[in-house]
Scaffold this motif. Structure first.
Motif, mmCIF file in Angstrom:
data_model
loop_
_atom_site.group_PDB
_atom_site.id
_atom_site.type_symbol
_atom_site.label_atom_id
_atom_site.label_comp_id
_atom_site.label_asym_id
_atom_site.label_seq_id
_atom_site.Cartn_x
_atom_site.Cartn_y
_atom_site.Cartn_z
ATOM 1 N N GLN A 13 0.822 -1.193 0.000
ATOM 2 C CA GLN A 13 0.000 0.000 0.000
ATOM 3 C C GLN A 13 0.862 1.251 0.000
ATOM 4 O O GLN A 13 2.021 1.227 0.460
ATOM 5 N N ALA A 14 0.290 2.328 -0.497
ATOM 6 C CA ALA A 14 0.994 3.606 -0.476
ATOM 7 C C ALA A 14 1.422 3.940 0.952
ATOM 8 O O ALA A 14 0.667 3.729 1.901
ATOM 9 N N LYS A 87 4.953 5.322 -3.216
ATOM 10 C CA LYS A 87 3.843 6.016 -3.858
ATOM 11 C C LYS A 87 3.349 5.172 -5.040
ATOM 12 O O LYS A 87 4.121 4.392 -5.606
ATOM 13 N N PRO A 88 2.108 5.359 -5.445
ATOM 14 C CA PRO A 88 1.618 4.613 -6.617
ATOM 15 C C PRO A 88 2.494 4.824 -7.854
ATOM 16 O O PRO A 88 2.652 3.900 -8.662
ATOM 17 N N GLU A 89 3.086 5.997 -7.980
ATOM 18 C CA GLU A 89 3.947 6.254 -9.148
ATOM 19 C C GLU A 89 5.273 5.502 -9.091
ATOM 20 O O GLU A 89 6.047 5.533 -10.052
ATOM 21 N N SER A 130 -0.306 0.221 -4.287
ATOM 22 C CA SER A 130 -1.724 0.540 -4.411
ATOM 23 C C SER A 130 -2.049 1.816 -3.636
ATOM 24 O O SER A 130 -1.454 2.097 -2.597
ATOM 25 N N SER A 131 -3.024 2.558 -4.146
ATOM 26 C CA SER A 131 -3.397 3.823 -3.497
ATOM 27 C C SER A 131 -4.477 3.610 -2.441
ATOM 28 O O SER A 131 -5.067 2.561 -2.325
#
Length: 131
Positions: A13-14, A87-89, A130-131
């Protein structure tokens, strides 16, 4: 057999953390730099971080400074990439590679045209945030 093998990817997770490993074999580890690269779908490969196994000098891309830490265990011929505050990025396939020109590798990590100094590439490990 000369090779570098990545491990440690996964789904997180983020805000979470992962530690990637790059295990090297078949060459004199202390003479090389190990770089971490990543490639997200539809995007160009990016140089993330690099460490010289001989003197410990490092490089970090601006996008990961302060969040990622690269380290080398020369006794184990292994380089680690500790990734915090993900982060998701950051989602991408992460590759490690070995360069027999460590100082050039460190100085030119930002320039894709210089990546031909990397002799050996791994198959990659997927990191999904994942966000």
């Amino acid at each position: 057999e000369v090779q570098v093998v990545e491990s440690g990817g996964g789904l997180v997770q983020a805000g979470g953390s992962l530690r990637l490993s790059c295990a090297a074999s078949g060459f004199t580890f202390d003479d090389y730099a190990i770089g971490w690269f990543r490639q997200a779908p539809g995007k160009e490969r990016e140089g993330v971080s690099c460490i010289s196994s001989s003197d410990g000098s490092t490089y970090y891309a601006d996008s990961v400074k302060g969040r990622f830490t690269i380290s080398s265990d020369n006794a184990r011929n292994t380089v680690y990439l500790q990734m915090n505050s993900l982060k998701p990025e950051d989602t991408a396939v992460y590759y490690c590679a070995a360069s027999s020109y460590p100082q050039i590798a460190i100085a030119t990590m930002i320039d894709p045209e210089s990546w031909d100094t990397y002799d050996f590439w791994g198959q990659g490990t997927q990191v999904t945030v994942s966000s």
